[in-house]
Design a protein around this motif. Structure first.
Motif, PDB file in Angstrom:
ATOM      1  N   GLY A  17     -21.530  24.335  26.740  1.00 52.51           N
ATOM      2  CA  GLY A  17     -20.592  24.876  25.764  1.00 52.51           C
ATOM      3  C   GLY A  17     -19.620  23.861  25.204  1.00 52.51           C
ATOM      4  O   GLY A  17     -18.840  24.185  24.303  1.00 52.51           O
ATOM      5  N   LEU A  18     -19.650  22.635  25.719  1.00 55.55           N
ATOM      6  CA  LEU A  18     -18.763  21.574  25.236  1.00 55.55           C
ATOM      7  C   LEU A  18     -19.566  20.586  24.395  1.00 55.55           C
ATOM      8  O   LEU A  18     -20.624  20.116  24.817  1.00 55.55           O
ATOM      9  N   LEU A  19     -19.078  20.275  23.204  1.00 55.73           N
ATOM     10  CA  LEU A  19     -19.719  19.269  22.369  1.00 55.73           C
ATOM     11  C   LEU A  19     -19.652  17.897  23.041  1.00 55.73           C
ATOM     12  O   LEU A  19     -18.707  17.600  23.764  1.00 55.73           O
ATOM     13  N   SER A  20     -20.636  17.038  22.770  1.00 54.29           N
ATOM     14  CA  SER A  20     -20.584  15.658  23.264  1.00 54.29           C
ATOM     15  C   SER A  20     -19.624  14.825  22.424  1.00 54.29           C
ATOM     16  O   SER A  20     -18.872  14.001  22.944  1.00 54.29           O
ATOM     17  N   VAL A  21     -19.678  15.016  21.110  1.00 51.00           N
ATOM     18  CA  VAL A  21     -18.825  14.291  20.155  1.00 51.00           C
ATOM     19  C   VAL A  21     -18.217  15.310  19.197  1.00 51.00           C
ATOM     20  O   VAL A  21     -18.681  16.442  19.115  1.00 51.00           O
ATOM     21  N   PRO A  22     -17.167  14.926  18.455  1.00 50.33           N
ATOM     22  CA  PRO A  22     -16.535  15.909  17.560  1.00 50.33           C
ATOM     23  C   PRO A  22     -17.488  16.430  16.503  1.00 50.33           C
ATOM     24  O   PRO A  22     -18.336  15.701  15.986  1.00 50.33           O
ATOM     25  N   GLY A  23     -17.343  17.706  16.181  1.00 48.54           N
ATOM     26  CA  GLY A  23     -18.086  18.289  15.075  1.00 48.54           C
ATOM     27  C   GLY A  23     -17.223  18.276  13.823  1.00 48.54           C
ATOM     28  O   GLY A  23     -16.140  17.688  13.800  1.00 48.54           O
ATOM     29  N   ARG A  24     -17.715  18.917  12.759  1.00 49.15           N
ATOM     30  CA  ARG A  24     -16.947  18.972  11.516  1.00 49.15           C
ATOM     31  C   ARG A  24     -15.885  20.061  11.618  1.00 49.15           C
ATOM     32  O   ARG A  24     -16.180  21.178  12.001  1.00 49.15           O
ATOM     33  N   GLY A  25     -14.670  19.699  11.232  1.00 51.00           N
ATOM     34  CA  GLY A  25     -13.584  20.674  11.227  1.00 51.00           C
ATOM     35  C   GLY A  25     -12.723  20.577  12.473  1.00 51.00           C
ATOM     36  O   GLY A  25     -13.187  20.170  13.538  1.00 51.00           O
ATOM     37  N   ALA A  39     -13.589  13.011  23.544  1.00 52.31           N
ATOM     38  CA  ALA A  39     -12.145  13.171  23.368  1.00 52.31           C
ATOM     39  C   ALA A  39     -11.458  13.429  24.702  1.00 52.31           C
ATOM     40  O   ALA A  39     -10.387  12.852  24.997  1.00 52.31           O
ATOM     41  N   ARG A  40     -12.055  14.274  25.528  1.00 48.77           N
ATOM     42  CA  ARG A  40     -11.466  14.552  26.848  1.00 48.77           C
ATOM     43  C   ARG A  40     -11.501  13.311  27.735  1.00 48.77           C
ATOM     44  O   ARG A  40     -10.526  13.012  28.438  1.00 48.77           O
ATOM     45  N   LEU A  41     -12.627  12.599  27.686  1.00 47.59           N
ATOM     46  CA  LEU A  41     -12.753  11.436  28.563  1.00 47.59           C
ATOM     47  C   LEU A  41     -11.798  10.323  28.160  1.00 47.59           C
ATOM     48  O   LEU A  41     -11.221   9.654  29.018  1.00 47.59           O
ATOM     49  N   GLN A  42     -11.610  10.096  26.855  1.00 49.17           N
ATOM     50  CA  GLN A  42     -10.740   9.006  26.402  1.00 49.17           C
ATOM     51  C   GLN A  42      -9.282   9.223  26.781  1.00 49.17           C
ATOM     52  O   GLN A  42      -8.504   8.266  26.815  1.00 49.17           O
ATOM     53  N   GLN A  43      -8.907  10.454  27.096  1.00 48.65           N
ATOM     54  CA  GLN A  43      -7.560  10.706  27.616  1.00 48.65           C
ATOM     55  C   GLN A  43      -7.386  10.127  29.014  1.00 48.65           C
ATOM     56  O   GLN A  43      -6.268   9.838  29.442  1.00 48.65           O
ATOM     57  N   VAL A  93      -9.998   7.668  30.334  1.00 53.63           N
ATOM     58  CA  VAL A  93     -10.608   6.329  30.295  1.00 53.63           C
ATOM     59  C   VAL A  93     -10.603   5.903  28.824  1.00 53.63           C
ATOM     60  O   VAL A  93     -11.518   6.212  28.073  1.00 53.63           O
ATOM     61  N   ALA A  94      -9.543   5.187  28.421  1.00 60.17           N
ATOM     62  CA  ALA A  94      -9.264   4.966  26.997  1.00 60.17           C
ATOM     63  C   ALA A  94     -10.350   4.165  26.279  1.00 60.17           C
ATOM     64  O   ALA A  94     -10.548   4.342  25.074  1.00 60.17           O
ATOM     65  N   ASP A  95     -11.075   3.290  26.991  1.00 56.34           N
ATOM     66  CA  ASP A  95     -12.057   2.427  26.321  1.00 56.34           C
ATOM     67  C   ASP A  95     -13.472   2.993  26.340  1.00 56.34           C
ATOM     68  O   ASP A  95     -14.425   2.297  25.984  1.00 56.34           O
ATOM     69  N   ALA A  96     -13.626   4.256  26.716  1.00 55.95           N
ATOM     70  CA  ALA A  96     -14.962   4.874  26.748  1.00 55.95           C
ATOM     71  C   ALA A  96     -15.499   5.058  25.337  1.00 55.95           C
ATOM     72  O   ALA A  96     -14.784   5.506  24.433  1.00 55.95           O
ATOM     73  N   LEU A  97     -16.782   4.700  25.140  1.00 57.19           N
ATOM     74  CA  LEU A  97     -17.431   4.806  23.833  1.00 57.19           C
ATOM     75  C   LEU A  97     -18.781   5.521  23.978  1.00 57.19           C
ATOM     76  O   LEU A  97     -19.466   5.379  24.984  1.00 57.19           O
ATOM     77  N   VAL A  98     -19.169   6.256  22.942  1.00 54.44           N
ATOM     78  CA  VAL A  98     -20.372   7.098  22.981  1.00 54.44           C
ATOM     79  C   VAL A  98     -21.644   6.244  23.031  1.00 54.44           C
ATOM     80  O   VAL A  98     -21.780   5.265  22.301  1.00 54.44           O
ATOM     81  N   VAL A  99     -22.579   6.627  23.897  1.00 48.98           N
ATOM     82  CA  VAL A  99     -23.883   5.971  23.999  1.00 48.98           C
ATOM     83  C   VAL A  99     -25.005   6.935  23.614  1.00 48.98           C
ATOM     84  O   VAL A  99     -25.915   6.599  22.863  1.00 48.98           O
ATOM     85  N   HIS A 100     -24.972   8.150  24.134  1.00 49.44           N
ATOM     86  CA  HIS A 100     -25.988   9.165  23.822  1.00 49.44           C
ATOM     87  C   HIS A 100     -25.305  10.521  23.846  1.00 49.44           C
ATOM     88  O   HIS A 100     -24.102  10.617  24.068  1.00 49.44           O
ATOM     89  N   ARG A 101     -26.050  11.569  23.588  1.00 55.01           N
ATOM     90  CA  ARG A 101     -25.469  12.905  23.486  1.00 55.01           C
ATOM     91  C   ARG A 101     -26.330  13.925  24.226  1.00 55.01           C
ATOM     92  O   ARG A 101     -27.515  13.709  24.431  1.00 55.01           O
ATOM     93  N   LEU A 102     -25.697  15.027  24.577  1.00 56.65           N
ATOM     94  CA  LEU A 102     -26.398  16.222  25.045  1.00 56.65           C
ATOM     95  C   LEU A 102     -26.063  17.353  24.079  1.00 56.65           C
ATOM     96  O   LEU A 102     -24.954  17.408  23.536  1.00 56.65           O
ATOM     97  N   ASP A 103     -27.013  18.258  23.874  1.00 58.59           N
ATOM     98  CA  ASP A 103     -26.725  19.435  23.062  1.00 58.59           C
ATOM     99  C   ASP A 103     -25.524  20.172  23.646  1.00 58.59           C
ATOM    100  O   ASP A 103     -25.290  20.151  24.857  1.00 58.59           O
ATOM    101  N   MET A 104     -24.816  20.880  22.783  1.00 63.93           N
ATOM    102  CA  MET A 104     -23.643  21.633  23.219  1.00 63.93           C
ATOM    103  C   MET A 104     -23.976  22.590  24.371  1.00 63.93           C
ATOM    104  O   MET A 104     -23.218  22.717  25.334  1.00 63.93           O
TER     105      MET A 104
END
Length: 210
Positions: free
Chosen positions: A21-29, A38-42, A44-55
């Protein structure tokens, strides 16, 4: 919604257990701003996206710490150096104990975000599967799924295409199978990949919550 749990963290990468139920990366809007990165960067500030899972999919999601680690991890996924294992409950009882699905996939543009099998225009996609348990009374089976390629919605489309849609799937399962579970019963339970700095194999595991 469940908290984002950190499963592994060192100077180069972070692996989390993403709740369904949680998006991997921000959606539109603005209503889709809450997501795993977004939750992780709070925290671990230097975390960057590598891959995704469906919501709807839960389980292991890996992030690189800094651009160099992100590039190295992304390369590992692109070159299929990562070993991914999922577990799912699917409709029906497969006759075989194991098999594979090799059906090319592409976006179903008029019905985005749906994907579809297309022998002419689709990109190659391969999924291996193995039966872990059969629930004859419930008419369902628990499968281990090992995607060789990483196409969007690959596991969901492949399982539906062979007549065993994942339970709780609102896009690809018939209404009865969609209604058979309160969520998509698909979980990323194991990920092995080379460490972006040392090259040693890192293994992260997360038992399926269903």
């Amino acid at each position: 919604m469940d908290e984002l749990r950190i499963l592994y963290c060192d100077e180069a990468l972070v692996a989390v257990d993403k709740p369904a139920g949680l998006l991997s990366v921000p959606g539109r809007g603005p209503d889709k701003a809450d997501c795993a990165i977004a939750r992780l960067q709070q925290r671990v500030a230097d975390a960057l996206v590598v891959h995704r899972l469906d919501m709807g999919t839960s389980g292991i999601l890996v992030f690189g710490r800094g651009p160099a680690a992100q590039r190295a991890l992304s390369r590992a996924f692109e070159q299929r150096l990562s070993d991914k294992r999922y577990e799912a409950w699917v409709a029906g009882l497969p006759e075989a104990d194991a098999g594979e699905v090799a059906l090319p996939l592409r976006a179903d543009w008029p019905r985005r975000p749906r994907q579809m099998v297309d022998a002419q225009l689709g990109r190659p996609a391969l999924t291996r599967w193995q039966v872990l348990a059969r629930d004859a009374a419930g008419g369902r089976s628990r499968l281990a799924l090992m995607p060789v390629t990483g196409r969007s919605h690959q596991l969901r489309v492949h399982l539906a295409a062979i007549g065993h849609p994942i339970l709780g799937d609102e896009l690809y399962a018939p209404p009865a199978d969609h209604a058979a579970a309160p969520r998509l019963l698909l979980h990323a339970c194991r990920l092995a990949l080379p460490h972006p700095v040392s090259g040693a194999t890192i293994v992260v595991e997360s038992p399926a919550p269903f």
